[in-house]
Design a protein around this motif. Structure first.
Motif, PDB file in Angstrom:
ATOM      1  N   GLU A  96       3.275  58.272  52.585  1.00 64.51           N
ATOM      2  CA  GLU A  96       3.599  56.933  52.109  1.00 64.51           C
ATOM      3  C   GLU A  96       2.624  56.417  51.065  1.00 64.51           C
ATOM      4  O   GLU A  96       3.019  55.757  50.115  1.00 64.51           O
ATOM      5  N   ASP A  97       1.353  56.732  51.186  1.00 63.81           N
ATOM      6  CA  ASP A  97       0.382  56.217  50.226  1.00 63.81           C
ATOM      7  C   ASP A  97       0.304  57.055  48.952  1.00 63.81           C
ATOM      8  O   ASP A  97      -0.541  56.820  48.105  1.00 63.81           O
ATOM      9  N   GLY A  98       1.186  58.032  48.809  1.00 67.92           N
ATOM     10  CA  GLY A  98       1.271  58.809  47.584  1.00 67.92           C
ATOM     11  C   GLY A  98       0.413  60.062  47.559  1.00 67.92           C
ATOM     12  O   GLY A  98       0.321  60.719  46.539  1.00 67.92           O
ATOM     13  N   VAL A  99      -0.221  60.433  48.661  1.00 70.47           N
ATOM     14  CA  VAL A  99      -1.038  61.631  48.705  1.00 70.47           C
ATOM     15  C   VAL A  99      -0.110  62.845  48.696  1.00 70.47           C
ATOM     16  O   VAL A  99       0.845  62.917  49.456  1.00 70.47           O
ATOM     17  N   ASP A 100      -0.401  63.797  47.836  1.00 71.95           N
ATOM     18  CA  ASP A 100       0.392  65.011  47.725  1.00 71.95           C
ATOM     19  C   ASP A 100      -0.168  66.059  48.696  1.00 71.95           C
ATOM     20  O   ASP A 100      -1.220  66.641  48.447  1.00 71.95           O
ATOM     21  N   LEU A 101       0.527  66.287  49.799  1.00 71.46           N
ATOM     22  CA  LEU A 101       0.047  67.205  50.828  1.00 71.46           C
ATOM     23  C   LEU A 101      -0.059  68.634  50.313  1.00 71.46           C
ATOM     24  O   LEU A 101      -0.982  69.357  50.677  1.00 71.46           O
ATOM     25  N   GLU A 102       0.858  69.042  49.466  1.00 71.00           N
ATOM     26  CA  GLU A 102       0.820  70.410  48.954  1.00 71.00           C
ATOM     27  C   GLU A 102      -0.472  70.655  48.173  1.00 71.00           C
ATOM     28  O   GLU A 102      -1.104  71.701  48.308  1.00 71.00           O
ATOM     29  N   LYS A 103      -0.885  69.684  47.365  1.00 69.77           N
ATOM     30  CA  LYS A 103      -2.140  69.810  46.614  1.00 69.77           C
ATOM     31  C   LYS A 103      -3.328  69.867  47.562  1.00 69.77           C
ATOM     32  O   LYS A 103      -4.277  70.624  47.340  1.00 69.77           O
ATOM     33  N   LEU A 104      -3.289  69.066  48.616  1.00 65.88           N
ATOM     34  CA  LEU A 104      -4.383  69.078  49.591  1.00 65.88           C
ATOM     35  C   LEU A 104      -4.474  70.428  50.298  1.00 65.88           C
ATOM     36  O   LEU A 104      -5.562  70.978  50.476  1.00 65.88           O
ATOM     37  N   TYR A 105      -3.335  70.986  50.713  1.00 63.66           N
ATOM     38  CA  TYR A 105      -3.342  72.284  51.373  1.00 63.66           C
ATOM     39  C   TYR A 105      -3.839  73.374  50.419  1.00 63.66           C
ATOM     40  O   TYR A 105      -4.572  74.273  50.820  1.00 63.66           O
ATOM     41  N   THR A 106      -3.448  73.288  49.160  1.00 63.79           N
ATOM     42  CA  THR A 106      -3.914  74.245  48.172  1.00 63.79           C
ATOM     43  C   THR A 106      -5.429  74.161  48.030  1.00 63.79           C
ATOM     44  O   THR A 106      -6.122  75.178  47.999  1.00 63.79           O
ATOM     45  N   LYS A 107      -5.948  72.949  47.948  1.00 57.46           N
ATOM     46  CA  LYS A 107      -7.390  72.754  47.821  1.00 57.46           C
ATOM     47  C   LYS A 107      -8.124  73.287  49.046  1.00 57.46           C
ATOM     48  O   LYS A 107      -9.171  73.922  48.919  1.00 57.46           O
ATOM     49  N   ILE A 108      -7.580  73.053  50.237  1.00 59.70           N
ATOM     50  CA  ILE A 108      -8.187  73.574  51.468  1.00 59.70           C
ATOM     51  C   ILE A 108      -8.262  75.099  51.396  1.00 59.70           C
ATOM     52  O   ILE A 108      -9.290  75.697  51.723  1.00 59.70           O
ATOM     53  N   GLY A 109      -7.189  75.718  50.952  1.00 55.90           N
ATOM     54  CA  GLY A 109      -7.175  77.174  50.820  1.00 55.90           C
ATOM     55  C   GLY A 109      -8.223  77.662  49.841  1.00 55.90           C
ATOM     56  O   GLY A 109      -8.920  78.652  50.090  1.00 55.90           O
ATOM     57  N   GLU A 110      -8.356  76.964  48.700  1.00 51.90           N
ATOM     58  CA  GLU A 110      -9.364  77.336  47.703  1.00 51.90           C
ATOM     59  C   GLU A 110     -10.763  77.214  48.284  1.00 51.90           C
ATOM     60  O   GLU A 110     -11.607  78.097  48.090  1.00 51.90           O
ATOM     61  N   LEU A 111     -11.020  76.124  48.999  1.00 49.13           N
ATOM     62  CA  LEU A 111     -12.344  75.913  49.577  1.00 49.13           C
ATOM     63  C   LEU A 111     -12.660  76.956  50.639  1.00 49.13           C
ATOM     64  O   LEU A 111     -13.800  77.422  50.733  1.00 49.13           O
ATOM     65  N   GLU A 112     -11.663  77.339  51.433  1.00 49.58           N
ATOM     66  CA  GLU A 112     -11.865  78.385  52.443  1.00 49.58           C
ATOM     67  C   GLU A 112     -12.224  79.703  51.775  1.00 49.58           C
ATOM     68  O   GLU A 112     -13.109  80.419  52.235  1.00 49.58           O
ATOM     69  N   MET A 113     -11.541  80.024  50.673  1.00 48.32           N
ATOM     70  CA  MET A 113     -11.825  81.259  49.955  1.00 48.32           C
ATOM     71  C   MET A 113     -13.238  81.227  49.370  1.00 48.32           C
ATOM     72  O   MET A 113     -13.968  82.214  49.429  1.00 48.32           O
ATOM     73  N   GLU A 114     -13.621  80.093  48.775  1.00 49.02           N
ATOM     74  CA  GLU A 114     -14.978  79.952  48.233  1.00 49.02           C
ATOM     75  C   GLU A 114     -16.007  80.097  49.339  1.00 49.02           C
ATOM     76  O   GLU A 114     -17.012  80.777  49.175  1.00 49.02           O
ATOM     77  N   ASN A 115     -15.750  79.476  50.468  1.00 50.15           N
ATOM     78  CA  ASN A 115     -16.662  79.534  51.606  1.00 50.15           C
ATOM     79  C   ASN A 115     -16.823  80.983  52.087  1.00 50.15           C
ATOM     80  O   ASN A 115     -17.928  81.421  52.366  1.00 50.15           O
ATOM     81  N   ASP A 116     -15.715  81.702  52.165  1.00 54.14           N
ATOM     82  CA  ASP A 116     -15.774  83.102  52.594  1.00 54.14           C
ATOM     83  C   ASP A 116     -16.546  83.949  51.604  1.00 54.14           C
ATOM     84  O   ASP A 116     -17.252  84.866  51.983  1.00 54.14           O
ATOM     85  N   PHE A 117     -16.409  83.633  50.323  1.00 54.06           N
ATOM     86  CA  PHE A 117     -17.100  84.397  49.273  1.00 54.06           C
ATOM     87  C   PHE A 117     -18.603  84.262  49.414  1.00 54.06           C
ATOM     88  O   PHE A 117     -19.352  85.224  49.312  1.00 54.06           O
ATOM     89  N   PHE A 118     -19.050  83.022  49.666  1.00 54.14           N
ATOM     90  CA  PHE A 118     -20.493  82.781  49.770  1.00 54.14           C
ATOM     91  C   PHE A 118     -20.976  83.148  51.142  1.00 54.14           C
ATOM     92  O   PHE A 118     -22.027  83.506  51.427  1.00 54.14           O
TER      93      PHE A 118
END
Length: 86
Positions: free
Chosen positions: A64-86
């Motif tokens: 309702e507040d306009g947050v794009d869940l797909e973008k958030l899930y994508t960002k979570i995935g990117e952060l998980e990958m970065e975290n695993d890399f380091f």
């Protein structure tokens, strides 16, 4: 009583613990100690995460507040990958 305890933890925390459990780098006992959560709770969150994982791939949703869940899930995935890399 279990439902009361379940609601004490944020969805983000539950997801983080479930993802760590899915990685299987640590035993449930180790995760339980690290996150200070009973191993049965971790198993339950892991199962819930698996059961609802397909929802990530459903048609793009907007909160309702306009947050794009797909973008958030994508960002979570990117952060998980970065975290695993380091």
């Amino acid at each position: 009583c279990g439902n009361v305890l379940q609601n004490v933890f944020s969805a983000g925390f539950k997801a983080k613990v479930a993802i760590e459990a899915l990685k299987e780098r640590e035993s449930l006992a180790e995760l339980s100690k690290r996150f200070e959560v009973h191993s049965h709770m971790i198993s339950k969150w892991k199962q819930e995460f698996i059961e609802h994982s397909s929802e990530v791939f459903e048609k793009k949703k907007e909160v309702e507040d306009g947050v794009d869940l797909e973008k958030l899930y994508t960002k979570i995935g990117e952060l998980e990958m970065e975290n695993d890399f380091f």
